[in-house]
Scaffold this motif. Structure first.
Motif, PDB file in Angstrom:
ATOM      1  N   LEU A 110      10.951   2.197  -9.332  1.00 53.77           N
ATOM      2  CA  LEU A 110       9.822   1.552  -8.662  1.00 53.77           C
ATOM      3  C   LEU A 110       9.174   2.590  -7.746  1.00 53.77           C
ATOM      4  O   LEU A 110       9.849   3.157  -6.880  1.00 53.77           O
ATOM      5  CB  LEU A 110      10.302   0.354  -7.851  1.00 53.77           C
ATOM      6  CG  LEU A 110       9.259  -0.445  -7.095  1.00 53.77           C
ATOM      7  CD1 LEU A 110       8.342  -1.180  -8.048  1.00 53.77           C
ATOM      8  CD2 LEU A 110       9.932  -1.435  -6.143  1.00 53.77           C
ATOM      9  N   VAL A 111       7.908   2.864  -7.940  1.00 48.33           N
ATOM     10  CA  VAL A 111       7.213   3.873  -7.134  1.00 48.33           C
ATOM     11  C   VAL A 111       6.633   3.198  -5.891  1.00 48.33           C
ATOM     12  O   VAL A 111       5.683   2.426  -5.987  1.00 48.33           O
ATOM     13  CB  VAL A 111       6.112   4.562  -7.948  1.00 48.33           C
ATOM     14  CG1 VAL A 111       5.377   5.587  -7.089  1.00 48.33           C
ATOM     15  CG2 VAL A 111       6.707   5.235  -9.181  1.00 48.33           C
ATOM     16  N   MET A 112       7.216   3.493  -4.734  1.00 52.03           N
ATOM     17  CA  MET A 112       6.782   2.880  -3.474  1.00 52.03           C
ATOM     18  C   MET A 112       6.005   3.844  -2.581  1.00 52.03           C
ATOM     19  O   MET A 112       5.645   3.508  -1.463  1.00 52.03           O
ATOM     20  CB  MET A 112       8.008   2.357  -2.711  1.00 52.03           C
ATOM     21  CG  MET A 112       8.678   1.170  -3.378  1.00 52.03           C
ATOM     22  SD  MET A 112       7.616  -0.296  -3.442  1.00 52.03           S
ATOM     23  CE  MET A 112       7.456  -0.693  -1.701  1.00 52.03           C
ATOM     24  N   SER A 113       5.764   5.066  -3.065  1.00 51.55           N
ATOM     25  CA  SER A 113       4.989   6.037  -2.302  1.00 51.55           C
ATOM     26  C   SER A 113       3.960   6.678  -3.216  1.00 51.55           C
ATOM     27  O   SER A 113       4.225   6.913  -4.399  1.00 51.55           O
ATOM     28  CB  SER A 113       5.904   7.128  -1.726  1.00 51.55           C
ATOM     29  OG  SER A 113       5.145   8.188  -1.173  1.00 51.55           O
ATOM     30  N   SER A 114       2.803   6.970  -2.676  1.00 52.43           N
ATOM     31  CA  SER A 114       1.755   7.612  -3.464  1.00 52.43           C
ATOM     32  C   SER A 114       2.158   9.010  -3.908  1.00 52.43           C
ATOM     33  O   SER A 114       1.536   9.586  -4.802  1.00 52.43           O
ATOM     34  CB  SER A 114       0.460   7.686  -2.653  1.00 52.43           C
ATOM     35  OG  SER A 114       0.673   8.388  -1.436  1.00 52.43           O
ATOM     36  N   GLU A 115       3.196   9.565  -3.290  1.00 53.79           N
ATOM     37  CA  GLU A 115       3.653  10.901  -3.657  1.00 53.79           C
ATOM     38  C   GLU A 115       4.597  10.884  -4.847  1.00 53.79           C
ATOM     39  O   GLU A 115       4.894  11.933  -5.410  1.00 53.79           O
ATOM     40  CB  GLU A 115       4.323  11.582  -2.461  1.00 53.79           C
ATOM     41  CG  GLU A 115       3.347  11.881  -1.329  1.00 53.79           C
ATOM     42  CD  GLU A 115       3.958  12.764  -0.272  1.00 53.79           C
ATOM     43  OE1 GLU A 115       5.205  12.882  -0.249  1.00 53.79           O
ATOM     44  OE2 GLU A 115       3.206  13.343   0.531  1.00 53.79           O
ATOM     45  N   GLY A 116       5.111   9.712  -5.240  1.00 54.25           N
ATOM     46  CA  GLY A 116       5.970   9.664  -6.411  1.00 54.25           C
ATOM     47  C   GLY A 116       7.226   8.845  -6.206  1.00 54.25           C
ATOM     48  O   GLY A 116       7.435   8.235  -5.147  1.00 54.25           O
ATOM     49  N   PRO A 117       8.108   8.823  -7.226  1.00 57.70           N
ATOM     50  CA  PRO A 117       9.317   7.991  -7.165  1.00 57.70           C
ATOM     51  C   PRO A 117      10.419   8.569  -6.296  1.00 57.70           C
ATOM     52  O   PRO A 117      11.429   7.918  -6.068  1.00 57.70           O
ATOM     53  CB  PRO A 117       9.765   7.931  -8.630  1.00 57.70           C
ATOM     54  CG  PRO A 117       9.276   9.210  -9.218  1.00 57.70           C
ATOM     55  CD  PRO A 117       7.969   9.503  -8.527  1.00 57.70           C
ATOM     56  N   LEU A 118      10.251   9.801  -5.803  1.00 57.64           N
ATOM     57  CA  LEU A 118      11.240  10.410  -4.921  1.00 57.64           C
ATOM     58  C   LEU A 118      10.518  11.094  -3.777  1.00 57.64           C
ATOM     59  O   LEU A 118       9.520  11.795  -3.992  1.00 57.64           O
ATOM     60  CB  LEU A 118      12.106  11.416  -5.693  1.00 57.64           C
ATOM     61  CG  LEU A 118      13.261  12.059  -4.921  1.00 57.64           C
ATOM     62  CD1 LEU A 118      14.469  12.259  -5.827  1.00 57.64           C
ATOM     63  CD2 LEU A 118      12.853  13.394  -4.321  1.00 57.64           C
ATOM     64  N   GLY A 119      10.996  10.868  -2.556  1.00 59.67           N
ATOM     65  CA  GLY A 119      10.360  11.469  -1.389  1.00 59.67           C
ATOM     66  C   GLY A 119      11.367  11.780  -0.309  1.00 59.67           C
ATOM     67  O   GLY A 119      12.497  11.274  -0.316  1.00 59.67           O
ATOM     68  N   ALA A 120      10.968  12.645   0.632  1.00 61.24           N
ATOM     69  CA  ALA A 120      11.828  13.043   1.746  1.00 61.24           C
ATOM     70  C   ALA A 120      11.449  12.255   2.993  1.00 61.24           C
ATOM     71  O   ALA A 120      10.257  12.118   3.316  1.00 61.24           O
ATOM     72  CB  ALA A 120      11.696  14.539   2.014  1.00 61.24           C
ATOM     73  N   ASP A 141       0.850  -1.184   0.000  1.00 62.03           N
ATOM     74  CA  ASP A 141       0.000   0.000   0.000  1.00 62.03           C
ATOM     75  C   ASP A 141       0.893   1.242   0.000  1.00 62.03           C
ATOM     76  O   ASP A 141       1.486   1.609   1.020  1.00 62.03           O
ATOM     77  CB  ASP A 141      -0.904  -0.008   1.238  1.00 62.03           C
ATOM     78  CG  ASP A 141      -1.869   1.179   1.263  1.00 62.03           C
ATOM     79  OD1 ASP A 141      -1.805   2.010   0.339  1.00 62.03           O
ATOM     80  OD2 ASP A 141      -2.660   1.268   2.216  1.00 62.03           O
ATOM     81  N   THR A 142       0.998   1.908  -1.157  1.00 58.09           N
ATOM     82  CA  THR A 142       1.935   3.025  -1.296  1.00 58.09           C
ATOM     83  C   THR A 142       1.535   4.250  -0.489  1.00 58.09           C
ATOM     84  O   THR A 142       2.348   5.160  -0.306  1.00 58.09           O
ATOM     85  CB  THR A 142       2.070   3.415  -2.779  1.00 58.09           C
ATOM     86  OG1 THR A 142       0.786   3.754  -3.296  1.00 58.09           O
ATOM     87  CG2 THR A 142       2.652   2.272  -3.590  1.00 58.09           C
ATOM     88  N   SER A 143       0.296   4.307  -0.003  1.00 57.97           N
ATOM     89  CA  SER A 143      -0.115   5.457   0.804  1.00 57.97           C
ATOM     90  C   SER A 143       0.537   5.447   2.188  1.00 57.97           C
ATOM     91  O   SER A 143       0.589   6.485   2.860  1.00 57.97           O
ATOM     92  CB  SER A 143      -1.636   5.489   0.944  1.00 57.97           C
ATOM     93  OG  SER A 143      -2.095   4.361   1.686  1.00 57.97           O
ATOM     94  N   LEU A 144       1.042   4.287   2.629  1.00 60.34           N
ATOM     95  CA  LEU A 144       1.634   4.191   3.964  1.00 60.34           C
ATOM     96  C   LEU A 144       2.898   5.025   4.089  1.00 60.34           C
ATOM     97  O   LEU A 144       3.135   5.660   5.122  1.00 60.34           O
ATOM     98  CB  LEU A 144       1.934   2.723   4.296  1.00 60.34           C
ATOM     99  CG  LEU A 144       0.728   1.783   4.382  1.00 60.34           C
ATOM    100  CD1 LEU A 144       1.182   0.354   4.651  1.00 60.34           C
ATOM    101  CD2 LEU A 144      -0.234   2.255   5.472  1.00 60.34           C
ATOM    102  N   ALA A 145       3.725   5.022   3.044  1.00 59.42           N
ATOM    103  CA  ALA A 145       4.990   5.762   3.117  1.00 59.42           C
ATOM    104  C   ALA A 145       4.737   7.262   3.250  1.00 59.42           C
ATOM    105  O   ALA A 145       5.517   7.983   3.896  1.00 59.42           O
ATOM    106  CB  ALA A 145       5.834   5.468   1.879  1.00 59.42           C
ATOM    107  N   ALA A 146       3.663   7.766   2.637  1.00 56.83           N
ATOM    108  CA  ALA A 146       3.370   9.200   2.675  1.00 56.83           C
ATOM    109  C   ALA A 146       2.868   9.659   4.040  1.00 56.83           C
ATOM    110  O   ALA A 146       2.824  10.869   4.306  1.00 56.83           O
ATOM    111  CB  ALA A 146       2.342   9.546   1.597  1.00 56.83           C
TER     112      ALA A 146
END
Length: 534
Positions: free
Chosen positions: A445-455, A65-70
């Protein structure tokens, strides 16, 4: 036990490394000019473990569930400030508490999680929470090392961050979730009497999305198009035949003379070209109509678009044979003069203006993103080019310095054009230190709902901007996987480094649940990625 001890030493080394970054000479921060330098030193010792050139498999069902990382749940419970600040006026000068962060480029509308442990930065957060002017707002500026002399420098352009959530911890540190608001230029910086890092900033006045003049003047051609049509009529060349290799087919089709001629029959088109050639010469010269005589008689349908412009013609109801002389005179009176009155005052053809049309560029950037990055979908931002330009800039998986470059670009159209260029040229991910190939664009690989790069922020307060990949080469994995403080719930992390030069590249994340897919993936620090993406 030996593995655990090695892992403990690695974590301690990383903590010390981050502390060295923060322990700048804060007394030198009190000078007035932004261009002052601070010394930076780092520990270059590295511990090597085993070499691992494998990667996560791209096959199988994606169940994460990619929304978890966000959600940044690793920060624990944080309280909502229930504060939403109105935007500050462009050009305004004001004093703000400041955060200077290495490896971070914050954009408007982007989420920035923080674990603030340094006393000066804690004081800055406390001031932001209590200040009357721009409450809950703090300035964020990228901190970086000069590649030539290793000195710490400050970027001139940063972004305000609104504190959306926070939590004070027992050890005095503060967990904070912020959201980028507006770009600014840093004028000067200092430390106030309470020990808070502060700066004078000027809010950047953002431009409005540009539309092509074609939408304001309809489908009429620019004035200079008359000249180009005469030249093409003289040489009987197709408009497309004159396009150079730099012309874009879609943009060329936007030229209004093409659309006008496409509605004419072959016979009418020949008449159109011949009359344009003659009428243009007559308008700018005082020649006689004899120079424009047609060599043969032509038949013109009374109900054609050209006949409508000329008005009723003499003769039978169906067709009338006209000499070139007579046709030229009628054209000079009705067609040529009408065209000169109606033509818009634009110097360049419409396709030139469309090259800087914000909405056209937004659609092109969204299409490129969908083709190259795939997720998240950008179609909802196409009618908001300003937000789209910032959203792509905050998520595009390129180096930290390239993203700082995007932050400093003034003008929506210019930023979108640069983003399209980066998306089209992005193919390889290399180690910044030794230029070793780490991965390719197809490995994303997109692991976050915010995109392929996140802080994301680690327990020691250092923020990492991470791009995720399912496969890499040339990286060594250090230590055993750790479950605590994982940015991706359900995955344990291990530190990785470049096998060639020992530079810390990021982490390998491995699933801790049997049904979780992908079984593993890699997180690469954007600050350790080389600028060259080709």
């Amino acid at each position: 036990m030996e593995e655990r001890e090695r892992q403990r030493r690695l974590l301690e080394r990383e903590r010390l490394h981050m502390e060295q970054i923060r322990q700048l000479d804060f007394e030198e921060l009190q000078v007035e000019e932004v261009g002052d330098d601070d010394d930076y030193s780092s520990d270059h010792d590295r511990e090597h473990n085993h070499r691992n050139s494998g990667g996560a498999s791209a096959s199988g069902e994606f169940t994460y569930d990619t929304s978890l990382a966000a959600l940044h749940s690793y920060l624990g419970d944080v309280e909502d400030t229930h504060n939403r600040l109105a935007f500050l006026d462009g050009g305004a000068l004001l004093n703000l508490p400041m955060l200077y962060l290495e490896g971070v480029v914050l954009f408007p509308e982007a989420t920035l999680p923080l674990r603030v442990i340094h006393v000066h930065f804690i004081a800055a957060v406390e001031r932001a929470l209590s200040q009357v002017v721009a409450p809950y707002t703090i300035g964020v500026v990228r901190l970086y090392r000069d590649p030539h002399n290793g000195r710490v420098r400050f970027a001139n352009v940063g972004c305000t961050a609104e504190i959306r959530q926070y939590r004070r911890l027992e050890d005095g540190s503060v967990n904070v979730v912020t959201r980028g608001q507006q770009r600014f230029r840093l004028q000067r910086r200092w430390i106030d009497g309470d020990g808070a890092t502060c700066g004078e900033v000027q809010i950047i006045q953002e431009d409005s999305p540009l539309r092509t003049p074609q939408e304001a003047v309809g489908r009429l051609s620019p004035l200079s198009s008359c000249q180009s049509r005469v030249l093409r009529a003289h040489s009987l060349e197709s408009p497309r035949a004159r396009c150079s290799g730099d012309c874009d087919g879609n943009e060329s089709e936007a030229m209004s003379e093409d659309s006008f001629e496409s509605e004419l029959s072959p016979r009418e088109k020949r008449l159109h070209h011949s009359v344009l050639h003659s009428s243009f010469d007559t308008i700018y010269e005082s020649g006689s109509g004899d120079d424009a005589k047609l060599d043969s008689q032509v038949e013109v349908r009374q109900d054609s678009s050209l006949a409508n412009l000329l008005g009723p013609l003499e003769g039978d109801e169906g067709r009338t044979a006209l000499s070139g002389n007579h046709l030229f005179k009628r054209m000079k009176q009705k067609y040529a003069l009408a065209q000169m009155r109606e033509v818009p005052r634009a110097f360049w053809p419409n396709w030139v203006y469309r090259m800087y049309d914000s909405y056209t560029l937004a659609q092109k950037a969204a299409d490129r993103w969908k083709h190259i990055v795939k997720a998240p979908n950008m179609d909802g931002f196409v009618m908001k080019p300003d937000l789209l330009s910032f959203h792509i800039a905050s998520k595009i998986p390129v180096s930290e310095s390239r993203r700082q470059e995007l932050l400093e670009i003034d003008g929506i159209s210019y930023r979108l054009r640069r983003e399209i260029e980066l998306l089209e040229g992005f193919d390889r991910i290399r180690c910044r230190t030794c230029e070793t190939l780490i991965a390719r664009r197809s490995d994303m690989l997109v692991m976050s709902s915010e995109g392929p790069l996140g802080a994301y922020v680690n327990p020691h307060g250092f923020v990492h901007e991470v791009m995720t990949l399912y496969k890499v080469t040339g990286l060594a994995v250090l230590g055993t996987p750790v479950k605590e403080h994982s940015w991706f719930p359900g995955y344990a992390w291990s530190i990785t480094e470049c096998a060639s030069c020992g530079a810390p590249m990021g982490w390998l994340f491995t699933a801790t649940r049997k049904r979780l897919k992908p079984r593993s993936f890699w997180g690469i620090r954007s600050s350790q990625v080389a600028d060259d993406t080709r």
